[in-house]
Motif scaffolding. Structure first.
Motif, PDB file in Angstrom:
ATOM      1  N   PRO A  24       2.808   6.311  13.314  1.00 35.35           N
ATOM      2  CA  PRO A  24       2.504   4.907  13.007  1.00 35.35           C
ATOM      3  C   PRO A  24       1.030   4.687  12.669  1.00 35.35           C
ATOM      4  O   PRO A  24       0.134   5.193  13.343  1.00 35.35           O
ATOM      5  N   ILE A  25       0.789   3.932  11.587  1.00 32.72           N
ATOM      6  CA  ILE A  25      -0.573   3.574  11.172  1.00 32.72           C
ATOM      7  C   ILE A  25      -0.842   2.095  11.427  1.00 32.72           C
ATOM      8  O   ILE A  25      -1.738   1.716  12.167  1.00 32.72           O
ATOM      9  N   GLY A  32       6.703  -4.984   8.115  1.00 30.79           N
ATOM     10  CA  GLY A  32       7.192  -3.618   7.990  1.00 30.79           C
ATOM     11  C   GLY A  32       6.174  -2.602   8.477  1.00 30.79           C
ATOM     12  O   GLY A  32       4.963  -2.842   8.442  1.00 30.79           O
ATOM     13  N   ASP A  33       6.659  -1.462   8.931  1.00 33.29           N
ATOM     14  CA  ASP A  33       5.785  -0.417   9.451  1.00 33.29           C
ATOM     15  C   ASP A  33       5.216   0.441   8.323  1.00 33.29           C
ATOM     16  O   ASP A  33       5.894   0.710   7.323  1.00 33.29           O
ATOM     17  N   VAL A  34       3.963   0.869   8.499  1.00 34.74           N
ATOM     18  CA  VAL A  34       3.324   1.841   7.616  1.00 34.74           C
ATOM     19  C   VAL A  34       3.016   3.071   8.460  1.00 34.74           C
ATOM     20  O   VAL A  34       2.346   2.964   9.488  1.00 34.74           O
ATOM     21  N   SER A  35       3.529   4.216   8.035  1.00 30.92           N
ATOM     22  CA  SER A  35       3.385   5.432   8.828  1.00 30.92           C
ATOM     23  C   SER A  35       2.831   6.571   7.994  1.00 30.92           C
ATOM     24  O   SER A  35       2.951   6.581   6.753  1.00 30.92           O
ATOM     25  N   LEU A  36       2.220   7.528   8.678  1.00 31.61           N
ATOM     26  CA  LEU A  36       1.728   8.750   8.042  1.00 31.61           C
ATOM     27  C   LEU A  36       2.848   9.784   8.081  1.00 31.61           C
ATOM     28  O   LEU A  36       3.274  10.207   9.159  1.00 31.61           O
ATOM     29  N   VAL A  91      -1.458   6.152   2.354  1.00 30.90           N
ATOM     30  CA  VAL A  91      -0.142   5.612   2.002  1.00 30.90           C
ATOM     31  C   VAL A  91      -0.264   4.298   1.243  1.00 30.90           C
ATOM     32  O   VAL A  91       0.420   4.069   0.239  1.00 30.90           O
ATOM     33  N   LEU A  92      -1.131   3.406   1.689  1.00 26.42           N
ATOM     34  CA  LEU A  92      -1.255   2.094   1.054  1.00 26.42           C
ATOM     35  C   LEU A  92      -1.817   2.206  -0.359  1.00 26.42           C
ATOM     36  O   LEU A  92      -1.350   1.538  -1.284  1.00 26.42           O
ATOM     37  N   GLY A  93      -2.819   3.059  -0.550  1.00 26.25           N
ATOM     38  CA  GLY A  93      -3.351   3.270  -1.887  1.00 26.25           C
ATOM     39  C   GLY A  93      -2.346   3.946  -2.801  1.00 26.25           C
ATOM     40  O   GLY A  93      -2.253   3.623  -3.990  1.00 26.25           O
ATOM     41  N   PHE A  94      -1.574   4.864  -2.264  1.00 27.22           N
ATOM     42  CA  PHE A  94      -0.577   5.595  -3.050  1.00 27.22           C
ATOM     43  C   PHE A  94       0.485   4.648  -3.594  1.00 27.22           C
ATOM     44  O   PHE A  94       0.926   4.786  -4.743  1.00 27.22           O
ATOM     45  N   MET A  95       0.885   3.678  -2.797  1.00 26.41           N
ATOM     46  CA  MET A  95       1.939   2.754  -3.220  1.00 26.41           C
ATOM     47  C   MET A  95       1.500   1.875  -4.385  1.00 26.41           C
ATOM     48  O   MET A  95       2.336   1.405  -5.173  1.00 26.41           O
ATOM     49  N   THR A  96       0.197   1.641  -4.523  1.00 24.82           N
ATOM     50  CA  THR A  96      -0.306   0.775  -5.588  1.00 24.82           C
ATOM     51  C   THR A  96      -1.060   1.554  -6.671  1.00 24.82           C
ATOM     52  O   THR A  96      -1.602   0.948  -7.602  1.00 24.82           O
TER      53      THR A  96
END
Length: 320
Positions: A24-25, A32-36, A91-96
């Motif tokens: 978990p991040i 929603g959850d953001v995870s590594l 993860v967040l940068g990758f999604m955008t």
């Protein structure tokens, strides 16, 4: 006696098994959850622990494919040691498709991080405590940024004997002696007692068959050099060593027409390209400021005075 299981987060992975783990991040604004994401391949037999990470910069997607292909070729039944694969760190940068995090921080300037710091600091801390601290060696996968294209290369401390051995084993076309940067994963790993290789190849937001293949083959060769696997592809050539490199910059503004390719050897004064106006007139030639190997190029057709055009690495043989 059976090998001990591997602990990560709240999970234990038995010897001879592979398991995907979500660390978990944070949460999205929607809840929603953001995870590594981490894939643990825990071999039956003892051996080193190695991590493989990609997309610390969210737009550097090429390494994600390198991780995927390596995992498809490594099995816990025959692996000696443990492989921790983190295909997407940011993860967040990758999604955008963004290099940075939402707060514009550069994750690779945020290590070793802190549990109660900024978002970047928290992600860095999580990677360090759950992955890096449990490993002996790591390979950090990157690409060129800002419309830049890199020749496959390893950047590492070549004065450290074991680091040098593994850089040579990776056998990218060039291995570049690179100083540690404050806040980088490579620096934090070194301070934690781990060996870290940084692989640079290709362009942001692009897959490239050659840099992906060079990355996969190189990772497998490092695993073989650590006696974790039995077979790895033979390198085509020995890597060229460089301890000096620099970018040649445009002297004028206009449209760039390149005359060189990645991997090409050039002499000092050689023509690298031409910058001209939209009619092809009022052009200025871009020339190499040193002899060496072209290891990076801009792919932006429009350049301004002072923009980086070509990155040239000087092989050790030419420095003497």
């Amino acid at each position: 006696m059976a090998r001990e299981s591997f602990a990560i987060g709240a999970v234990r992975v038995r010897a001879g098994q592979a398991k995907s783990v979500e660390l978990p991040i944070t949460k999205l604004v929607t809840g929603g959850d953001v995870s590594l994401p981490v894939r643990v391949v825990h071999g039956r037999e003892p051996g080193p622990a190695v991590w493989l990470d990609a997309a610390i910069h969210g737009d550097e997607v090429l390494g994600v494919e390198v991780v995927r292909q390596v995992l498809a070729l490594v099995t816990p039944r025959t692996l000696r040691g443990t492989l921790l694969a983190v295909p997407v760190v940011n993860v967040l940068g990758f999604m955008t498709g963004d290099r940075y995090l939402p707060d514009r921080r550069d994750l690779n300037r945020s290590f070793p991080g802190a549990a109660r710091g900024s978002l970047a600091s928290r992600i860095a801390h999580l990677l360090m405590t759950e992955v890096v601290a449990k490993c002996d060696v790591g390979i950090d996968l990157h690409t060129g940024a800002d419309h830049r294209d890199n020749l496959p290369q390893i950047r590492a401390d070549l004065d450290h004997p074991e680091t040098r051995r593994l850089a040579e084993a990776f056998a990218a076309p060039v291995m570049l002696h690179a100083k540690l940067r404050d806040g980088s994963l490579r620096q934090a790993a070194r301070e934690a007692g781990a060996i870290a290789l940084l692989y640079e190849a290709g362009e942001a937001l692009r897959f490239g068959a050659e840099p992906i293949a060079a990355g996969v083959d190189g990772v497998l060769r490092v695993l073989a050099a650590l006696d974790m696997i039995d077979d790895a592809p033979e390198p085509a050539v020995a890597p060229a060593e460089s301890r000096e490199s620099g970018w040649v910059r445009a002297r004028g503004t206009g449209i760039l027409h390149l005359d060189v390719e990645l991997g090409e050897r050039v002499e000092a004064g050689a023509r690298l390209g031409r910058v001209a106006d939209a009619f092809g007139t009022a052009g200025r030639i871009v020339r190499a400021d040193r002899a060496g190997i072209v290891i990076g190029l801009t792919r932006a057709p429009i350049v301004h005075a002072g923009d980086a055009v070509a990155h040239i690495a000087v092989p050790v043989a030419l420095e003497a």
